[in-house]
Design an enzyme around this catalytic site. Structure first.
Site, PDB file in Angstrom:
ATOM      1  N   ASP A 106       0.684  -1.159   0.000  1.00 60.91           N
ATOM      2  CA  ASP A 106      -0.032  -0.024   0.001  1.00 60.91           C
ATOM      3  C   ASP A 106       0.973   1.225   0.000  1.00 60.91           C
ATOM      4  OD1 ASP A 106      -2.561   1.093   0.429  1.00 60.91           O
ATOM      5  OD2 ASP A 106      -1.812   1.937   2.135  1.00 60.91           O
ATOM      6  N   GLU A 132       1.380   0.196  -4.554  1.00 60.69           N
ATOM      7  CA  GLU A 132       1.009   1.448  -5.204  1.00 60.69           C
ATOM      8  C   GLU A 132       2.183   2.427  -5.253  1.00 60.69           C
ATOM      9  OE1 GLU A 132      -3.487   2.227  -3.832  1.00 60.69           O
ATOM     10  OE2 GLU A 132      -2.057   1.887  -2.241  1.00 60.69           O
TER      11      GLU A 132
END
Length: 911
Positions: A515, A545
C-alpha cells in the site's frame, strides 16, 4: 566554563556514577512487585512529569551534528539535558531544571538527502570531548537553546532524534531475533529501545491471568537492544514490556506495551503471545510440505484476485455459521465461495491477494456487532445504522496497522488464543494452495493506526519520535491518511523487511502488494526483495502503489519506490494510465465529473452523456492510452499514435507525466477496479447513458476485463468484478460494514440499490445518487451476472493459454506486439493488436490477433495480410460452451483482410 563536563576525569566519574544509578534503578525496577508493574488495566504511568512542549525544528544528522533552520548566527547554541527534571526555556528568560548542557559550534556540513525538507539550515557540532556522552543523554530530556551572551533564551527547540539513533545504534540492523524467542532451556526477549531508562518484561500464563513474573532487561550500548533470558520454555504464554522512557511533553513515562515484533496476541491485542512458529502444535497437517502452485514462472504470468477475508464468506449461507468471516471459511471446500475460487483457478487465475491479515486496530475482536439494515433502494437509513455502530462493528478494510507481524484476531474463531489465529491463517493458506491459487498479502507499512501515547500506539511508546516521519516542526506527517512511518530510518526499514520475511517464511506468502509503496525508499524495497527471496528460496513477487505525492513527492527525501523511480527494479506498480483511459475520470472524481468524464469503454464521444465530451480528439487520445496499457506501459515501446507519428510511450503525455514509465512488463500492474473508489459497475451506472440496458452494461464490464487480460504485465482484478459487484455507489467502503461490501456467490444479486452509501464520503452527491439507486432499470439480472462471470473466465483461459499475453521482456513486446487501425483515419472505437508467436516458448499459436470494439454498433477494419496466413476464432471463443456467443458473429474476409467485430465485443483470432 564552556560546558559542564570539561575534563575527561570528571566525565568518567559522571559516567561511572550514572552506571551505578542505572544499576540501582534496575534493581529498584526488579524489586517492584510484578503485580504493581505488570497488572491492572492501566497502560501508562507518568513517573516524572514535564508538561513543557516545544516543536522539534532541528534534526540530528548523526550522533555529532545537527541542523537547526533559522538559528541565529550571532547566538551561542547549547544542548541542555536532564535525566528526570523538567527543563524550561522561556523566551527572554533563563533555562531552568537542566542537569547541564553541552556546547555546540557552527560547522560546515552538507544536508543529507533525507533532511532536505528542512531547507538550508545552519549545522552545529558537538565538541570532540562530548560525543561519547550523547548516547546516555538521549535517555533523558534534551533541549536545544539559542542564547544571548548573558544566557537569555532567544529560541528553543527539541531535536528530531532519528539521525543520531541511526548512527549510534547502526549495529541493531543486524540483530536477527528481536521479539520473544522460546527455547527448551529459556525464552529470550529482545526489544530495541535505545532511549529507555529501564525495561522489564512481564510474563503471563494466559491472556487474562495475573503476571507470573517481571524480569528486568539488560541494555546493550552497541545496539540499543534490551534483552533477558527467562528460565524455561514459555512457548504458548504471554508478555508485555514495561518501558520507562522520556516522552516530549509528558516527562518520564512507564509504558506497559506490547512488542512491535509480536508474532501473535490475545484478544484486542492486549498482550503479546510467545510462540515457536516452528512448533508442531501451530502447524496444520502437511504444512511442512505445503508449496504454492507452479503457475507463475515470471511476474507477467500473475493474474490476481483481490479479496477481503470477511467479504469472502460472511454472507455465504453454504459456510458453517461459526466459520463465516473467518480464516476457516476457506477450509470448507463445498462452499459456494470456494467453488467460485476453484473455478477461477481452473480458468487461469494464479493469485488471491488478501486485504491486510496482520493485526489491525479498528475492529473489536470480542463482541463486535453486525448490522442488517433495511430500507428503500435510495434511503439513507441503512448508512445511518452502519455509521452509528462503525466503531463497534466487525468490519474494516484493515488499513490501520497495529502489529505488523501478527495475524488479525477478528478473523480467528478464538481471538483469545494467540496460537489459534496462527494455525487458522496457515490452514487458510494451505486451502488456497490446494485450490491451485498462490497467496498474496496486502501490507501497509506506510503508516500506523495511531501514534504518540495513545493506548493503541506501539512503536511511539517504545521509542518516542523515531519510527514516524516528521515535518519541519516535528509533527508527524499524515499524507497517507494516518501517522506516516519513516522507513528511511534504519529500524523502521528493518521492521518492514523483517516483517515481510516472517510472512514469507512462517506463512508461505507468495507475493506482496504494498500500500502506498511510493512512500518507501527504493533502496529499502530492493533490500526487502533480496531478503524475502532468500527466505523463500525462490523469487517472491512484489507489487505496490507507486503514487508520487505527499512529503516524499518527487524525491524530496529519498529515491522513492514510485512509478517513475522503480524502473529496472523488477518491482511492479499499479498503472493509472490504462485505468483512467478505460473507465474514465480519475480516482478523486465527484459531482457531475462522475457522469461527464467518460472513458473508452463507457461512451466517450461515441455514446455521450449530457455535458460529456463530443470532441473526437478526446476519444483518439484515450485510444492511444489504452494501447499504451496493452503494450505494458513500457517506456520505449514505439506506438503509432492518432496523429500518425510513431512515438515512444515515454514521449506521450499523461497529465504532465510520461504515459510509459516501466522498463519491463513485470513492472506494471494493469487494473480498472480495486477496493478503492466505486466499483466499475457503479461507475458505469454514472457514466453510461441511462438508457443502456443491463445486458450491455455487462458487456462493457467484460470489455474492461478483456483490455486488462490482454495487457502486457500483471493482470489485477477486484473480487466480485466478474459478477458485476456493486457497493451501491459507495466511493470509500473501508468501514461501510458488511452491508455495502457484500458478495453474492449465488450470482442472484450484485447489491446495487441497497441504500445511499455512507454520508461521510458520499453525502455531497446524494442528490445525484438517489434517482439512480431508485431506478430498477440499473439492477442487473441473474442472467447478466452469469454472462459476466462466464465471459470473464473465458478471458482468463485465453490469457493463461498463451505466453503471448504474458511476454517476458521489453524486447519481446517491441518485437512481437503490433497495433493496426492507427493514425488519424482509424476507427477510434476499435483496437486491433497482433502478437507474433513465431519461435516463442509457450505461445501456442503462430500469431494472435485481438480486436476490441467498444462501440454500440458493429465496426469493421482492414488488417494488412501476409500471403498464406489464415485466421480462425480462438478455440475458447469458438467453443459451444463459450459465454459470449456474440463473439462467434465476428467475421474475417481473407481476400481483403477485413474483420467485422460485433458491437461491444472482444474477439480473439489465432493462426
Amino acid at each position: 566554563m564552556d560546558h559542564q563536563y570539561r575534563s575527561r576525569a570528571l566525565r568518567l566519574a559522571v559516567a561511572a556514577a550514572l552506571a551505578n544509578a542505572i544499576a540501582a534503578a534496575g534493581a529498584a525496577h526488579a524489586a517492584t512487585s510484578s503485580a504493581a508493574l505488570c497488572d491492572g488495566d492501566g497502560f501508562q504511568v507518568v513517573l516524572s512529569s514535564n508538561t513543557a512542549t516545544f516543536d522539534a525544528r532541528a534534526a540530528w544528522l548523526d550522533r555529532r551534528t545537527l541542523a537547526w533552520p533559522g538559528a541565529r548566527a550571532d547566538s551561542r547554541v547549547r544542548l541542555y539535558h536532564a535525566r528526570n527534571a523538567s527543563v524550561t526555556a522561556p523566551a527572554g528568560g533563563k533555562v531552568g531544571g537542566a542537569d547541564g548542557f553541552l556546547a555546540l559550534d557552527a560547522t560546515p556540513a552538507a544536508m543529507p538527502e533525507r533532511l532536505r525538507y528542512l531547507g538550508q539550515a545552519p549545522v552545529f557540532a558537538l565538541r570532540d570531548a562530548d560525543v561519547a556522552d550523547i548516547a546516555r543523554l538521549h535517555r533523558g530530556k534534551l533541549l536545544l537553546v539559542s542564547e544571548a551572551a548573558d544566557g537569555t533564551v532567544l529560541d528553543a527547540t527539541r531535536v528530531q532524534v532519528a539521525g543520531a539513533l541511526d548512527d549510534l545504534y547502526a549495529a541493531a540492523e543486524a540483530v536477527p531475533d528481536l521479539g520473544a524467542t522460546p527455547r527448551a532451556n529459556g525464552t529470550t526477549f529482545k526489544l530495541w529501545a535505545p532511549t529507555a531508562q529501564r525495561v522489564s518484561v512481564c510474563t503471563y500464563d494466559k491472556g487474562t491471568s495475573p503476571s507470573r513474573a517481571a524480569t528486568p532487561l539488560r541494555f546493550d550500548p552497541k545496539t540499543g537492544v534490551w534483552s533477558a533470558t527467562v528460565g524455561g520454555n514459555l512457548d504458548g504464554k504471554y508478555y508485555r514490556y514495561a518501558v520507562d522512557v522520556p516522552v516530549p511533553g509528558a516527562g518520564i513515562v512507564r509504558n506497559l506495551v506490547t512488542d512491535p515484533y509480536s508474532v501473535s496476541l490475545t484478544t484486542d491485542s492486549r498482550r503479546s503471545y510467545i510462540a515457536d512458529l516452528s512448533s508442531p502444535r501451530l502447524k496444520p497437517a502437511g504444512w511442512d510440505k505445503d508449496a504454492p502452485p507452479a503457475k507463475v514462472r515470471a511476474q507477467p504470468d500473475m493474474s490476481i484476485y483481490e479479496l477481503h477475508v470477511r467479504d469472502f464468506s460472511i454472507g455465504d449461507a453454504t459456510v458453517s455459521p461459526a466459520n463465516r468471516g473467518k480464516y476457516t471459511a476457506f477450509l470448507e471446500q463445498g462452499s459456494d465461495g470456494m467453488k467460485h475460487l476453484r473455478a477461477l483457478s481452473q480458468a487461469g487465475l494464479t493469485d488471491v491477494h488478501l486485504l491486510p491479515v496482520y493485526d489491525i486496530g479498528s475492529i473489536p475482536e470480542k463482541g463486535c456487532v453486525t448490522q442488517a439494515p433495511v430500507g428503500a433502494a435510495d434511503s439513507d437509513a441503512q448508512q445511518k445504522l452502519i455509521g452509528a455502530s462503525k466503531l463497534a462493528d466487525c468490519y474494516n478494510w484493515g488499513y490501520d496497522p497495529y502489529h505488523y507481524n501478527a495475524p488479525e484476531g477478528s478473523y480467528s474463531t478464538d481471538p483469545a488464543d494467540g496460537g489459534k489465529r496462527v494455525l487458522e491463517l496457515r490452514q487458510m493458506v494451505m486451502a488456497l494452495h490446494g485450490a491451485g491459487l498462490r497467496v498474496g498479502m496486502d501490507v501497509v507499512y506506510n503508516h500506523t493506526y495511531t501514534a504518540g501515547q495513545d493506548e493503541k500506539s506501539v512503536l511511539d511508546r517504545v521509542v518516542p519520535g523515531y519510527y514516524h516521519r516528521l515535518d519541519a516542526k516535528g509533527a508527524i506527517e499524515r499524507s497517507t491518511c494516518c501517522e506516516n512511518t519513516a522507513t528511511e530510518h534504519r529500524m523502521m526499514g528493518k521492521l518492514m523487511v523483517d516483517s515481510s520475511v516472517l510472512w514469507t517464511q512462517a506463512y508461505h506468502i507468495d507475493s506482496f502488494r504494498f500500500d502506498l509503496m511510493g512512500h518507501q525508499p527504493r533502496a529499502v524495497m530492493e533490500t526487502l526483495q533480496r531478503r524475502v527471496n532468500a527466505a523463500a528460496g525462490r523469487h517472491v513477487h512484489l507489487i505496490g502503489e507507486g503514487w508520487n505525492f505527499g512529503e516524499v513527492a518527487d524525491g524530496k527525501r529519498f529515491v522513492q519506490a514510485s512509478q517513475l523511480s522503480l524502473n529496472g527494479s523488477g518491482i511492479g506498480t499499479f498503472s493509472d494510465r490504462g485505468r483512467d483511459a478505460v473507465r474514465g475520470g480519475g480516482a478523486g472524481d465527484a459531482g457531475r465529473d462522475m457522469i461527464t468524464r467518460q472513458g473508452y469503454v463507457n461512451g466517450l464521444v461515441y455514446d455521450p452523456n449530457e455535458g460529456a465530451s463530443r470532441n473526437p480528439a478526446d476519444l483518439l487520445k484515450a485510444a492511444d492510452l489504452v494501447k499504451a496499457g496493452l503494450a505494458g506501459t513500457l517506456r520505449t515501446y514505439p506506438l503509432p499514435t492518432h496523429t500518425g507519428e510513431i512515438r515512444e510511450l515515454q514521449r506521450i503525455d499523461y497529465g504532465g507525466q510520461p504515459a510509459g514509465y516501466a522498463s519491463e512488463p513485470g513492472e506494471v500492474v494493469n487494473y480498472v477496479e480495486n477496493h478503492d473508489n466505486q466499483t466499475l459497475y457503479d461507475l458505469n451506472v454514472l457514466r453510461l447513458p441511462a438508457s443502456t440496458s443491463t445486458a450491455d452494461r455487462a458487456r462493457v464490464q467484460v470489455l474492461a476485463a478483456a483490455i486488462n487480460a490482454f495487457s502486457q504485465g500483471v493482470a489485477y482484478f477486484h473480487a466480485g468484478f466478474d459478477i458485476l459487484r456493486s457497493k451501491s455507489l459507495d466511493r470509500n467502503s473501508f468501514e461501510s460494514g458488511d452491508w455495502f461490501n457484500r458478495l453474492d456467490w449465488t450470482y442472484r444479486d450484485n447489491h446495487f440499490g441497497t441504500g445511499l452509501p455512507p454520508a461521510a464520503d458520499n453525502g455531497k452527491d446524494y442528490a445525484l445518487f438517489q434517482p439512480l439507486l431508485a431506478n430498477p432499470a440499473f439492477k442487473p439480472s441473474p442472467a447478466d451476472i452469469a454472462f459476466t462471470r462466464d465471459a470473464f473466465r473465458d478471458l482468463l483461459k485465453i490469457r493463461a493459454g498463451s505466453t503471448l499475453f504474458r511476454l517476458r521482456s521489453t524486447a519481446d513486446v517491441e518485437q512481437r506486439l503490433r497495433f493496426y487501425n492507427t493514425g488519424p483515419a482509424q476507427v477510434p472505437t476499435v483496437i486491433a493488436g497482433r502478437l507474433d508467436g513465431n519461435g516463442y516458448a509457450g505461445a501456442g499459436f503462430k500469431a494472435v490477433l485481438y480486436l476490441l470494439n467498444v462501440d454500440k454498433t458493429a465496426q469493421s477494419i482492414v488488417v494488412p495480410q501476409e500471403a498464406g496466413r489464415t485466421w480462425t476464432l480462438h478455440p475458447v471463443q469458438a467453443s459451444p460452451t463459450a459465454a459470449d456467443t456474440r463473439a462467434r458473429e465476428a467475421r474475417y474476409d481473407a481476400p481483403t483482410g477485413r474483420f467485422t467485430i460485433p458491437a461491444r465485443t472482444a474477439v480473439v483470432f489465432v493462426e
